[in-house]
Design an enzyme around this catalytic site. Structure first.
Site, short mmCIF file in Angstrom:
data_model
loop_
_atom_site.label_atom_id
_atom_site.label_comp_id
_atom_site.label_asym_id
_atom_site.label_seq_id
_atom_site.Cartn_x
_atom_site.Cartn_y
_atom_site.Cartn_z
N ASP A 247 0.82 -1.21 0.00
CA ASP A 247 0.00 0.00 0.00
C ASP A 247 0.85 1.26 0.00
OD1 ASP A 247 0.81 -0.87 2.55
OD2 ASP A 247 -0.76 0.29 3.56
N GLU B 153 -0.86 -2.15 5.13
CA GLU B 153 -0.01 -2.16 6.33
C GLU B 153 -0.11 -0.84 7.09
OE1 GLU B 153 3.09 -1.21 8.94
OE2 GLU B 153 3.04 -0.29 6.95
N GLU B 154 -0.33 0.25 6.36
CA GLU B 154 -0.22 1.58 6.95
C GLU B 154 -1.43 2.01 7.79
OE1 GLU B 154 2.40 3.27 7.01
OE2 GLU B 154 3.63 2.77 5.28
N HIS C 180 7.80 8.34 4.87
CA HIS C 180 6.52 9.04 4.92
C HIS C 180 6.65 10.51 4.53
CE1 HIS C 180 4.12 5.96 7.54
NE2 HIS C 180 5.07 5.36 6.82
#
Length: 405
Positions: A92, A150-151, A376
């Site tokens: 993702d 996952e995030e 990020h």
């Protein structure tokens, strides 16, 4: 290390390395395509289809739309009895507007692969293809887990586990590329290696009014400000100083007109800890402070407190086995096996390693010039040379695990 483990024939691993090297250009092309087309957690429909389509010409079992999202599970069966090793990669993206200026930058506005999951998917696809081509030369099975989401809590792992992805699996391996770590380094550490996490949201309700007459109002901003300060004492005064813990208020929405006292303020943030024993201590004291805030300031607090990702704990026996493998596999790009490093971020791979023995490693992907951006961030980039190193690292460890009867 004094332990001795059986190893796969080095010639088999050399065949794997050669195949990975021959397919490195393809690996990078895949990574760049995925980088151009990121999708957010639980929305990765096209990415999931791309992954499943990659396997269409291989004689393998492919299970698409696995779990609560668009997961893909691929089973490579040697046809010979043996153990089953699972290899996991996430796919993702993040809600970040890319600012790298790369020719293959994201084409999806406001979405970016700002954590390197495009690289995880690319290396895993090529590794799976290579292992498929070598399946007559090892025993047992390799299960490839392409995991979405996952995030975003609760993460894609719990749904895949509930659907049975770990049925028959003896152990699981995973890797995260890490831009702050020099290329050529693989970090493989025993015990807790990534933090557990809890998240919170709270709305503090006071009474609105005019800034000229605060006595006729009840200022939620003041109560919220006090909370931000006093909550830090949970970490400084209630948790063990030898345990890594953090408490972050990442959002404080108290904005309004300069002369208006707001009637409510919204805050949210997270708590992280490396020792699972700290989770209930932090939660108990957090909720006590909220109760005290209501009494002290005469406000009402709506609280959502969620214990989500567990501590990611690398299984001791399996980690020793993987460390031994990496130190005896003659991977030319591997310069350092770091057995001490831990990471203060959180990862839903922890759900997998809570169910079966697991090892999660970090592969250094710092750019060659030493200049990197944080994961990020909108300027995040990776060193693509780390992708074949990740494939060789996980591939060698998997073959050695299957060979160790």
């Amino acid at each position: 290390m004094s332990e001795k483990y059986a190893l796969a024939d080095q010639s088999l691993k050399e065949k794997l390395y050669k195949k990975i090297e021959d397919k490195t250009d393809k690996m990078i092309q895949i990574r760049r395509y995925l980088h151009e087309h990121p999708e957010l957690s639980f929305e990765e429909k096209e990415t999931g289809k791309y992954i499943a389509d990659f396997y269409k010409d291989m004689d393998v079992k492919v299970e698409a739309n696995y779990g609560d999202g668009y997961g893909v599970v691929v089973t490579i069966d040697s046809g010979k009895p043996g153990k089953t090793i699972a290899l996991r990669a996430d796919f993702d993206g993040l809600p970040v507007q890319e600012e790298t200026g790369l020719p293959y930058a994201s084409k999806n506005k406001g979405v970016m692969h700002a954590c390197g999951h495009d690289g995880h998917t690319a290396y895993m696809l090529i590794l799976a293809e290579c292992l498929y081509e070598l399946k007559d030369e090892f025993d047992g099975k390799v299960k490839i887990i392409h995991q979405p989401a996952e995030e975003t809590p609760p993460g894609g792992a719990p749904g895949m586990i509930k659907a049975g992805v770990l049925k028959g699996v003896d152990a699981i391996l995973g890797v995260h590329g890490w831009a702050t770590t020099p290329y050529g380094t693989v970090q493989c550490t025993i015990g807790p290696v990534m933090t557990g996490r809890s998240s919170f949201k709270l709305t503090i309700h006071g009474k609105g009014g005019h800034g000229s007459a605060p006595n006729l109002a009840n200022d939620a901003n003041v109560a919220a400000s006090y909370f931000v300060t006093i909550a830090q004492t949970i970490i400084s005064r209630r948790t063990d100083p030898f345990d890594m813990c953090t408490l972050t208020v990442g959002n404080f929405d108290g904005r309004g007109s300069f002369n208006v006292i707001k009637d409510s303020v919204f805050l949210e943030g997270d708590v992280r800890f490396m020792n699972v024993a700290e989770r209930p201590i932090i939660e108990k004291n957090f909720k006590n402070i909220v109760k005290g805030l209501e009494i002290m300031f005469g406000v009402k607090v709506d609280l959502f407190y969620n214990a989500d990702y567990p501590v990611l704990d690398n299984n001791e026996d399996l980690t020793k086995e993987v460390q031994y493998s990496l130190n005896h596999s003659d991977i030319k790009e591997l310069q350092t096996v770091d057995t001490t490093s831990r990471n203060t971020a959180s990862e839903d791979f922890a759900y997998f390693s809570n169910e079966v023995p697991g090892v999660y490693m970090f592969v250094g992907e710092m750019p060659d010039n030493g200049v990197y951006s944080a994961h990020h961030s909108p300027t995040f980039v990776i060193n693509e040379k780390a992708l074949p190193l990740a494939a060789k690292t996980v591939g060698a460890a998997a073959l050695d695990f299957l060979a160790n009867k």
